[in-house]
Design an enzyme around this catalytic site. Sequence first.
Site, PDB file in Angstrom:
ATOM      1  N   GLU A  17       0.853  -1.196   0.000  1.00  0.00           N
ATOM      2  CA  GLU A  17       0.000   0.000   0.000  1.00  0.00           C
ATOM      3  C   GLU A  17       0.884   1.240   0.000  1.00  0.00           C
ATOM      4  O   GLU A  17       1.834   1.319   0.781  1.00  0.00           O
ATOM      5  CB  GLU A  17      -0.915   0.027   1.222  1.00  0.00           C
ATOM      6  CG  GLU A  17      -1.928   1.147   1.136  1.00  0.00           C
ATOM      7  CD  GLU A  17      -2.913   1.172   2.307  1.00  0.00           C
ATOM      8  OE1 GLU A  17      -3.717   2.097   2.362  1.00  0.00           O
ATOM      9  OE2 GLU A  17      -2.856   0.277   3.169  1.00  0.00           O
ATOM     10  N   ALA A  21       1.846  -0.059  10.622  1.00  0.00           N
ATOM     11  CA  ALA A  21       1.509  -1.453  10.357  1.00  0.00           C
ATOM     12  C   ALA A  21       0.699  -1.502   9.076  1.00  0.00           C
ATOM     13  O   ALA A  21       0.290  -0.473   8.538  1.00  0.00           O
ATOM     14  CB  ALA A  21       0.711  -2.052  11.519  1.00  0.00           C
ATOM     15  N   MET A  22       0.442  -2.726   8.588  1.00  0.00           N
ATOM     16  CA  MET A  22      -0.279  -2.914   7.332  1.00  0.00           C
ATOM     17  C   MET A  22      -1.230  -4.094   7.460  1.00  0.00           C
ATOM     18  O   MET A  22      -0.842  -5.158   7.928  1.00  0.00           O
ATOM     19  CB  MET A  22       0.707  -3.137   6.183  1.00  0.00           C
ATOM     20  CG  MET A  22       0.056  -3.323   4.840  1.00  0.00           C
ATOM     21  SD  MET A  22      -0.927  -1.887   4.361  1.00  0.00           S
ATOM     22  CE  MET A  22      -2.191  -2.683   3.379  1.00  0.00           C
ATOM     23  N   HIS A  32      -6.596  -1.695  15.226  1.00  0.00           N
ATOM     24  CA  HIS A  32      -6.841  -0.996  13.957  1.00  0.00           C
ATOM     25  C   HIS A  32      -6.622  -1.921  12.769  1.00  0.00           C
ATOM     26  O   HIS A  32      -7.483  -2.016  11.882  1.00  0.00           O
ATOM     27  CB  HIS A  32      -5.904   0.216  13.872  1.00  0.00           C
ATOM     28  CG  HIS A  32      -6.052   1.017  12.616  1.00  0.00           C
ATOM     29  ND1 HIS A  32      -6.848   2.128  12.538  1.00  0.00           N
ATOM     30  CD2 HIS A  32      -5.509   0.858  11.383  1.00  0.00           C
ATOM     31  CE1 HIS A  32      -6.792   2.620  11.309  1.00  0.00           C
ATOM     32  NE2 HIS A  32      -5.980   1.866  10.587  1.00  0.00           N
ATOM     33  N   GLU A  33      -5.509  -2.606  12.752  1.00  0.00           N
ATOM     34  CA  GLU A  33      -5.212  -3.464  11.607  1.00  0.00           C
ATOM     35  C   GLU A  33      -6.157  -4.660  11.550  1.00  0.00           C
ATOM     36  O   GLU A  33      -6.561  -5.080  10.457  1.00  0.00           O
ATOM     37  CB  GLU A  33      -3.748  -3.920  11.643  1.00  0.00           C
ATOM     38  CG  GLU A  33      -2.727  -2.796  11.730  1.00  0.00           C
ATOM     39  CD  GLU A  33      -2.897  -1.726  10.665  1.00  0.00           C
ATOM     40  OE1 GLU A  33      -3.377  -2.027   9.557  1.00  0.00           O
ATOM     41  OE2 GLU A  33      -2.552  -0.562  10.952  1.00  0.00           O
ATOM     42  N   GLU A  57      -9.640   4.192   6.089  1.00  0.00           N
ATOM     43  CA  GLU A  57      -8.789   4.638   7.191  1.00  0.00           C
ATOM     44  C   GLU A  57      -9.550   5.444   8.245  1.00  0.00           C
ATOM     45  O   GLU A  57      -9.438   5.175   9.436  1.00  0.00           O
ATOM     46  CB  GLU A  57      -7.603   5.428   6.654  1.00  0.00           C
ATOM     47  CG  GLU A  57      -6.620   4.596   5.852  1.00  0.00           C
ATOM     48  CD  GLU A  57      -6.029   3.429   6.618  1.00  0.00           C
ATOM     49  OE1 GLU A  57      -6.172   3.369   7.854  1.00  0.00           O
ATOM     50  OE2 GLU A  57      -5.425   2.555   5.976  1.00  0.00           O
TER      51      GLU A  57
END
Length: 880
Positions: A128, A269-270, A304-305, A327
């Site tokens: 991303e 993070a992703m 969140h991830e 997001e």
Amino acid sequence: MRTETGQVFKLKDYRPTDFVVERIDLTFELDPTQTRVVSRISLQRRDGVAADAELVFDGDELSLEGLQLDGRDIDPALYTATPDTLTIRELPASVPFEITVTTVISPQTNTQLMGLYRTNGVYCTQCEAQGFRRITYFYDRPDVLAVYSVTIIARKSETRYLLSNGNLVSSGSLDEGRHCATWFDPHPKPSYLFALVGGDLGLIEDSFTTMSGREVALKIYVEHGKENRAGYAMDALKRSMKWDEEVYGLEYDLDIFQIVAVSDFNMGAMENKGLNVFNDKYVLADPETATDADYANIEAIIAHEYFHNWTGNRITCRDWFQLCLKEGLTVYRDHTFSADQRSAPVKRIAEIRLLKAHQFPEDAGPLAHPVRPETYREINNFYTATVYEKGSEVVRMIRTILGAEDFRKGMDLYFERHDGDAATIEDFLACFAEASGRDLRQFALWYSQAGTPSVSVSTDWNEAGHTFKVTLEQSLAATPGQPRKALMHIPLAYGLILPDGSEFAGQPSGNDAENGVFHLTRRKQSFTFTGVPERPVLSINRGFSAPVTIAMEQSAADLAHIARHDSDGVARWQALNEQATRYLVEASKLCRDGRNLPSAQKLAEILVATASDESLEPAFRAQALALPAESDIAREIGSNIDPDSIHAARNAVLSEVARFGADVFARLAGAAPEGAYSPSAEDAGKRALAGAALAYAAIADGGPGRAMAAFDAADNMTVLSQALQVLTQSFPAAAETADALTAFRTRFSGDPLALDKWYAIQAMMPGKTTWRRVEELLDSPDFDRSNPNRVRSLIGGFSAGNPTGFNVASGDGYRLLAREVIDIDKRNPQLAARLLTAMRSWRSLEAGRQEQARLALVSIREAANLSPDVSDIVDRMLDG
């Protein structure tokens, strides 16, 4: 490195691809400098697309090694390959076909940390927003969803684990020296969610049973020897999975969920489907090396991830203009998760501080853009506070307007209707409008208009008629590209507090207020309350219900009344903060003019009274004691800013408050929780209050002794770093401070995350020559310019976290940043561009500093071979 800097992408130009991708099968033969990637892509022409339409795939610094159509080599006359695109002509008109693309890439030399790269011997991807095109030619855009199968081949000696998205299909040895693994993800996803990891890593394992009874294997991979520091991350993951089931009814959908922690990572993070890749600072924690803030961040970012699994993965965004759809929405979800896990008012106060410190200045400067921008040159530059934090606030306002029940109905409809889709903001809002019956067309302007709205508030008390009238008026200043703004729908939560501290329960006349919320939809509106027994005090924008600035002439006595009696904890803090801000703004102006400051005793009295109030939770009292930061004061002043005057005024207030409450602060500084360290919210709040009190007590002492004693006695990183910050901020030249810095470095010489703290603390030391200390640290043996965490800790800490030290009148701070940005841009443009945003408010400085900042920005713009990332930022700063 890409150097084509002129292309502008526009929301209005969106159109779907000519060809539909159904499946992609990837094979990787991993090698540090010669990784072979074979991509077999199943496609068919979209209905209505012309028979002579060309297939155009994205690339970035790629070299084509092989190209086939349905297993046969394509005639070179029928395709054109450049490092950035692959164009294929004369493709089948009506039937599905398969394109096979072969590329060879070098993970070892990929310093951009985008695509496939190698860090500390571990192969890792970050795709991303547009990193997949650095791996192979493909439609690298979020609206192309396909099923992925991935086979990874590597040497056993360097890759114990071979990981990718989805579920493991098979694994085993190919020959004596090599092994392989095949993964299959049954959920169609865009290329930005692709992930691959290969390396010799340590592992901790657990499991989670979903609400339907399925058992999910949970795995967290870290560097060897750090497994014992991943336990809190695992616990946070399991709590996140449970919370998403209970609050949204969302269940995890694969057999396995994996997290890999790496030390070189551009982001926090992703959320890659089933295989999250994390910056290790948001996974690793133990009491000796991590602070309470680190634990809270790990909890929030793990959540969140994970929450992205639905808001981002199962439902992704149609194009990058819709980035806030995944997001902003997911930030809102992680915020509410953390509020449920911890103190909701204290968490909300932290969110407000963050928003005002980062997003409000973005809105007020040349980098201003809507939550959903309409144009961009480099998408990496739109991972901003506006998209994330303001995007979250917009979702919060939807809940405020609709109420909890209709908000949940809208979310349920969104998940039901758009599961498996690449959606838009319009799709999202339509679900809430349909579920609630509300017209959200005016509210939708929050997504399309940049800038922070301002609301002026006036009140009128009629004692004879027992009426209380509230008048609100909205305005929105021009921003780059948007000279005129339409009227917004602004929901403002309110309360009327009577002299005895109780709240008036009556409703105002009209239909523009409901459930304790004013709905400001016109330029100017009035709300009249009748039957009010005594003059009330208006508490407005409770809970920070709308991300706006409030202009209201409210007396210090009224603010103190709110601070003592408001039922909303956030409003109490806002009243305290408003009093402190007003005083500090005026004191800064007096300092600049060389005039004496008025006494801050009244402010000191209310701060000390709040600190002493045992009925308030310790974490709230710690927040109350934290005076507005220098950047907050500068934002309120707005223009012609002199950072030195702000620093002097704030220090004067700190000293007066410290002297006034010396006995209270001395007592509270020793009131940290006893016994073994726990990262619980309760114990963290107690340590936060003790640390805030220590700062004041040390100032009252007039020397470093108390802080040094706390440093020597500390048995956890929270207390240790608190004490070191007190020493470096209040006694930077003391011998004890130098001794403490040396002791810290010696103790943690082998721990990169702890050393990041050491660099950051020094970067934020006050003084007009701090830039020289930073330059010396840049040449220190432990400083690694290739590691984003280390760069952000020192260069980012100095430029974004030290207003006085960075904004020295000589311009040395700006020149230091300019040199580093130009240098870092050659290796990692994304990191360089984000560092540069520290100068976003340069036009608000006084004339001399403005000119020095401008010259530094010009020097960046004139540098050779700038990346699109940095070029975009510097152009907007200079031309906006």
